[in-house]
Scaffold this motif. Structure first.
Motif, PDB file in Angstrom:
ATOM      1  N   ASP A 246       0.808  -1.218   0.000  1.00 45.80           N
ATOM      2  CA  ASP A 246       0.000   0.000   0.000  1.00 45.80           C
ATOM      3  C   ASP A 246       0.842   1.270   0.000  1.00 45.80           C
ATOM      4  O   ASP A 246       0.583   2.217  -0.756  1.00 45.80           O
ATOM      5  N   ALA A 247       1.859   1.315   0.850  1.00 43.87           N
ATOM      6  CA  ALA A 247       2.670   2.527   0.974  1.00 43.87           C
ATOM      7  C   ALA A 247       3.391   2.841  -0.330  1.00 43.87           C
ATOM      8  O   ALA A 247       3.412   3.999  -0.786  1.00 43.87           O
ATOM      9  N   ALA A 248       3.979   1.816  -0.941  1.00 40.26           N
ATOM     10  CA  ALA A 248       4.710   2.030  -2.190  1.00 40.26           C
ATOM     11  C   ALA A 248       3.763   2.408  -3.319  1.00 40.26           C
ATOM     12  O   ALA A 248       4.087   3.243  -4.168  1.00 40.26           O
ATOM     13  N   PHE A 249       2.570   1.791  -3.338  1.00 42.20           N
ATOM     14  CA  PHE A 249       1.584   2.133  -4.362  1.00 42.20           C
ATOM     15  C   PHE A 249       1.158   3.594  -4.224  1.00 42.20           C
ATOM     16  O   PHE A 249       1.085   4.328  -5.217  1.00 42.20           O
ATOM     17  N   CYS A 250       0.864   4.027  -3.001  1.00 40.53           N
ATOM     18  CA  CYS A 250       0.442   5.416  -2.778  1.00 40.53           C
ATOM     19  C   CYS A 250       1.533   6.399  -3.209  1.00 40.53           C
ATOM     20  O   CYS A 250       1.247   7.440  -3.804  1.00 40.53           O
ATOM     21  N   GLU A 251       2.785   6.046  -2.909  1.00 42.18           N
ATOM     22  CA  GLU A 251       3.886   6.929  -3.289  1.00 42.18           C
ATOM     23  C   GLU A 251       4.019   7.015  -4.807  1.00 42.18           C
ATOM     24  O   GLU A 251       4.172   8.108  -5.374  1.00 42.18           O
ATOM     25  N   ALA A 252       3.946   5.859  -5.491  1.00 42.54           N
ATOM     26  CA  ALA A 252       4.062   5.847  -6.952  1.00 42.54           C
ATOM     27  C   ALA A 252       2.896   6.586  -7.600  1.00 42.54           C
ATOM     28  O   ALA A 252       3.073   7.332  -8.573  1.00 42.54           O
ATOM     29  N   LEU A 253       1.703   6.397  -7.046  1.00 45.05           N
ATOM     30  CA  LEU A 253       0.523   7.049  -7.597  1.00 45.05           C
ATOM     31  C   LEU A 253       0.616   8.563  -7.424  1.00 45.05           C
ATOM     32  O   LEU A 253       0.276   9.333  -8.338  1.00 45.05           O
ATOM     33  N   GLY A 254       1.067   9.015  -6.257  1.00 49.67           N
ATOM     34  CA  GLY A 254       1.225  10.445  -6.032  1.00 49.67           C
ATOM     35  C   GLY A 254       2.186  11.069  -7.022  1.00 49.67           C
ATOM     36  O   GLY A 254       1.964  12.184  -7.527  1.00 49.67           O
ATOM     37  N   THR A 255       3.261  10.346  -7.351  1.00 52.20           N
ATOM     38  CA  THR A 255       4.240  10.857  -8.309  1.00 52.20           C
ATOM     39  C   THR A 255       3.638  10.977  -9.701  1.00 52.20           C
ATOM     40  O   THR A 255       3.823  11.990 -10.387  1.00 52.20           O
ATOM     41  N   VAL A 256       2.897   9.951 -10.137  1.00 50.41           N
ATOM     42  CA  VAL A 256       2.400   9.953 -11.507  1.00 50.41           C
ATOM     43  C   VAL A 256       1.293  10.985 -11.708  1.00 50.41           C
ATOM     44  O   VAL A 256       1.113  11.514 -12.804  1.00 50.41           O
ATOM     45  N   ILE A 257       0.567  11.342 -10.644  1.00 48.65           N
ATOM     46  CA  ILE A 257      -0.455  12.389 -10.764  1.00 48.65           C
ATOM     47  C   ILE A 257       0.130  13.759 -10.432  1.00 48.65           C
ATOM     48  O   ILE A 257      -0.571  14.768 -10.381  1.00 48.65           O
ATOM     49  N   ASP A 258       1.467  13.791 -10.243  1.00 46.25           N
ATOM     50  CA  ASP A 258       2.193  15.044  -9.983  1.00 46.25           C
ATOM     51  C   ASP A 258       1.743  15.699  -8.676  1.00 46.25           C
ATOM     52  O   ASP A 258       1.776  16.921  -8.547  1.00 46.25           O
ATOM     53  N   HIS A 259       1.310  14.876  -7.716  1.00 52.93           N
ATOM     54  CA  HIS A 259       0.901  15.355  -6.393  1.00 52.93           C
ATOM     55  C   HIS A 259      -0.145  16.471  -6.490  1.00 52.93           C
ATOM     56  O   HIS A 259      -0.189  17.371  -5.649  1.00 52.93           O
ATOM     57  N   ARG A 260      -0.977  16.379  -7.513  1.00 55.52           N
ATOM     58  CA  ARG A 260      -1.982  17.431  -7.728  1.00 55.52           C
ATOM     59  C   ARG A 260      -2.946  17.554  -6.557  1.00 55.52           C
ATOM     60  O   ARG A 260      -3.434  18.649  -6.262  1.00 55.52           O
ATOM     61  N   LEU A 261      -3.225  16.425  -5.887  1.00 55.79           N
ATOM     62  CA  LEU A 261      -4.116  16.446  -4.724  1.00 55.79           C
ATOM     63  C   LEU A 261      -3.346  16.166  -3.435  1.00 55.79           C
ATOM     64  O   LEU A 261      -3.905  15.679  -2.458  1.00 55.79           O
ATOM     65  N   GLY A 262      -2.066  16.493  -3.438  1.00 49.45           N
ATOM     66  CA  GLY A 262      -1.229  16.233  -2.275  1.00 49.45           C
ATOM     67  C   GLY A 262      -0.855  14.773  -2.196  1.00 49.45           C
ATOM     68  O   GLY A 262      -0.890  14.033  -3.186  1.00 49.45           O
ATOM     69  N   ALA A 263      -0.515  14.328  -1.009  1.00 54.49           N
ATOM     70  CA  ALA A 263      -0.117  12.939  -0.818  1.00 54.49           C
ATOM     71  C   ALA A 263      -1.326  12.010  -0.922  1.00 54.49           C
ATOM     72  O   ALA A 263      -2.455  12.383  -0.601  1.00 54.49           O
ATOM     73  N   ILE A 264      -1.082  10.789  -1.380  1.00 51.59           N
ATOM     74  CA  ILE A 264      -2.104   9.738  -1.344  1.00 51.59           C
ATOM     75  C   ILE A 264      -1.969   9.067   0.018  1.00 51.59           C
ATOM     76  O   ILE A 264      -0.944   8.441   0.310  1.00 51.59           O
ATOM     77  N   THR A 265      -2.970   9.205   0.858  1.00 55.65           N
ATOM     78  CA  THR A 265      -2.830   8.777   2.251  1.00 55.65           C
ATOM     79  C   THR A 265      -3.395   7.386   2.535  1.00 55.65           C
ATOM     80  O   THR A 265      -3.095   6.804   3.576  1.00 55.65           O
ATOM     81  N   ALA A 266      -4.220   6.848   1.634  1.00 53.98           N
ATOM     82  CA  ALA A 266      -4.770   5.504   1.838  1.00 53.98           C
ATOM     83  C   ALA A 266      -5.275   4.972   0.506  1.00 53.98           C
ATOM     84  O   ALA A 266      -5.641   5.743  -0.387  1.00 53.98           O
ATOM     85  N   THR A 267      -5.295   3.649   0.396  1.00 55.70           N
ATOM     86  CA  THR A 267      -5.782   3.011  -0.824  1.00 55.70           C
ATOM     87  C   THR A 267      -6.548   1.744  -0.486  1.00 55.70           C
ATOM     88  O   THR A 267      -6.271   1.090   0.527  1.00 55.70           O
ATOM     89  N   SER A 268      -7.490   1.407  -1.335  1.00 55.44           N
ATOM     90  CA  SER A 268      -8.168   0.115  -1.240  1.00 55.44           C
ATOM     91  C   SER A 268      -7.282  -0.953  -1.879  1.00 55.44           C
ATOM     92  O   SER A 268      -6.185  -0.662  -2.381  1.00 55.44           O
ATOM     93  N   ARG A 269      -7.771  -2.170  -1.907  1.00 52.13           N
ATOM     94  CA  ARG A 269      -7.101  -3.208  -2.681  1.00 52.13           C
ATOM     95  C   ARG A 269      -7.165  -2.843  -4.158  1.00 52.13           C
ATOM     96  O   ARG A 269      -8.106  -2.194  -4.614  1.00 52.13           O
ATOM     97  N   ARG A 270      -6.160  -3.265  -4.905  1.00 51.82           N
ATOM     98  CA  ARG A 270      -6.114  -2.948  -6.317  1.00 51.82           C
ATOM     99  C   ARG A 270      -6.688  -4.090  -7.154  1.00 51.82           C
ATOM    100  O   ARG A 270      -6.639  -5.252  -6.759  1.00 51.82           O
ATOM    101  N   ALA A 271      -7.190  -3.729  -8.310  1.00 59.12           N
ATOM    102  CA  ALA A 271      -7.620  -4.707  -9.308  1.00 59.12           C
ATOM    103  C   ALA A 271      -7.196  -4.172 -10.671  1.00 59.12           C
ATOM    104  O   ALA A 271      -6.723  -3.039 -10.781  1.00 59.12           O
ATOM    105  N   SER A 272      -7.357  -4.986 -11.695  1.00 56.93           N
ATOM    106  CA  SER A 272      -6.980  -4.517 -13.029  1.00 56.93           C
ATOM    107  C   SER A 272      -7.823  -5.220 -14.084  1.00 56.93           C
ATOM    108  O   SER A 272      -8.439  -6.258 -13.823  1.00 56.93           O
ATOM    109  N   PHE A 273      -7.832  -4.647 -15.274  1.00 60.06           N
ATOM    110  CA  PHE A 273      -8.550  -5.242 -16.396  1.00 60.06           C
ATOM    111  C   PHE A 273      -7.746  -4.992 -17.674  1.00 60.06           C
ATOM    112  O   PHE A 273      -7.050  -3.980 -17.791  1.00 60.06           O
ATOM    113  N   PRO A 274      -7.817  -5.901 -18.642  1.00 63.85           N
ATOM    114  CA  PRO A 274      -7.053  -5.726 -19.878  1.00 63.85           C
ATOM    115  C   PRO A 274      -7.671  -4.638 -20.753  1.00 63.85           C
ATOM    116  O   PRO A 274      -8.900  -4.455 -20.770  1.00 63.85           O
ATOM    117  N   LEU A 275      -6.833  -3.920 -21.477  1.00 64.50           N
ATOM    118  CA  LEU A 275      -7.304  -2.867 -22.376  1.00 64.50           C
ATOM    119  C   LEU A 275      -7.298  -3.409 -23.804  1.00 64.50           C
ATOM    120  O   LEU A 275      -6.228  -3.627 -24.398  1.00 64.50           O
TER     121      LEU A 275
END
Length: 395
Positions: A246-275
């Protein structure tokens, strides 16, 4: 309350209780047609204590369609959240474009809705409208005739007969395959990573989207102040992202969104789907018509997938007015529906591919040129308004 399959001939039988299938069944029933719906899974349910799962964005045209079906208020009571702004920018150039509801003179640019809420609301309304609902019911064989389609279950037991059958059973549509309708596929070799996150700063009732190399990140505002994210990434990169704690995901996500909303402080479980983009070569065979993901899927970068499917639903329902009520599955009706929708859906697929290629290319000078173009569009009010009208379903 679900009903036992009927041996009477229905006007319309819908296969699939997703948002598109539910909207078609409800709209046809509102017109006084005899309608049934088959769903292989249990009846959809939604409770306020349920965690946020998959979400979609509805544009104004889609919400107006739901208003006409009489379900807008029920959706808004189930965590649908209106947003008034949209901000899009490029990581490799100075380009930035902002859309604002007040500037366009509309109450909202769109709504973030949960699929579970949408499907449950439509199910309840279908039941109240007299649609014959058959959950946990899977078809096995289909016989097509000149005046009707017979659908059978286990042991060749007749489930239902209808003059029109609508395949709204998703991107891997079994009914589309059974009818022999070819599909063109474009695999992007990418996945959309999804989660619900808490941010340091409020989302400002704004949808945020940033293009970063071959990644696209979107933050969609939720009613409880959190954001639902869709992070499109190449397959191998997505696997690495899903493996983060969770911590590493929040940090990576904050970087990719350019910290536009500040730090990412919590996340749910992740899922994914093919494009994967798909488009059926034609939208009907005999008395079976395709709608929504069964007919087409699109890259999620602009959040148009469900809106295009709902536009299919709206167009098909409109074609069932007047003389078509006597035979909803007539060739003339389904040809007209195909004319209404196939070219528009193909155009949107090409447009999304164009955006993806433009923002994913970093040849010398292109990011600066791209940024200049975005700034010019942002400052050119008539052109920007025209783009907004198309994107948000206002045209």
């Amino acid at each position: 309350m679900s009903q036992h399959p009927s041996k009477d001939v229905l006007d319309v039988l819908v296969v699939g209780a997703g948002a598109v299938g539910g909207a078609i069944a409800l709209g046809a029933a509102r017109q006084g047609l005899r309608v049934g719906l088959l769903e292989r899974n249990t009846a959809p349910t939604f409770h306020e204590v349920m965690p946020v799962t998959r979400v979609a964005t509805l544009n104004i045209a889609s919400m107006e369609f739901f208003a006409r079906l009489g379900v807008q208020d029920a959706l808004e009571a189930r965590r649908a959240h209106a947003f008034s702004g949209m901000s899009v920018w490029d990581a490799h150039g100075p380009g930035h474009i902002r859309f604002d509801a007040d500037e366009l003179g509309v109450p909202a640019l769109g709504w973030t809705v949960e699929h579970a809420a949408l499907e449950a609301v439509l199910w309840d309304e279908m039941e109240a409208a007299g649609v014959a609902l058959w959950p946990e019911t899977e078809w096995k064989t289909v016989d097509t005739g000149p005046d009707r389609v017979d659908v059978y279950g286990n042991g060749h037991a007749l489930l239902a007969s209808a003059r029109l059958v609508v395949a709204a059973d998703g991107a891997q549509s079994s009914l589309r395959t059974r009818m022999g309708i070819p599909v063109h596929e474009q695999d992007y070799h990418a996945r959309g990573v999804v989660a619900t996150v808490t941010t340091e700063r409020p989302h400002e009732d704004t949808a945020w989207q940033r293009f970063v190399d071959d990644q696209i990140i979107a933050f969609l505002p939720l009613a409880d102040g959190r954001s639902s994210i869709v992070w499109s990434q190449p397959e191998l990169q997505a696997e690495d992202t899903l493996a983060l704690d969770d911590a590493a995901f929040c940090e990576a996500l904050g970087t990719v969104i350019d910290h536009r909303l500040g730090a990412i402080t919590a996340t749910s479980r992740r899922a994914s789907f093919p494009l994967v983009a798909r488009h059926a070569q034609y939208y009907h065979a005999g008395r079976v018509a395709l709608a929504g993901d069964a007919a087409h899927t699109i890259h999620p970068l602009a959040g148009q997938g469900l809106n295009l499917g709902l536009a299919d639903a709206c167009a098909l329902i409109e074609r069932l007015h007047g003389p078509a009520r006597r035979d909803p599955g007539a060739e003339t009706v389904l040809r007209a529906y195909t004319r209404d929708r196939r070219a528009e859906n193909a155009f949107m697929q090409r447009a999304m591919d164009g955006f993806r290629l433009i923002f994913g290319t970093h040849a010398a000078g292109l990011p600066e040129l791209r940024g200049l173009g975005i700034r010019l569009v942002d400052q050119a009010t008539p052109l920007k308004r025209r783009l907004a009208l198309r994107a948000f379903g206002l045209d």
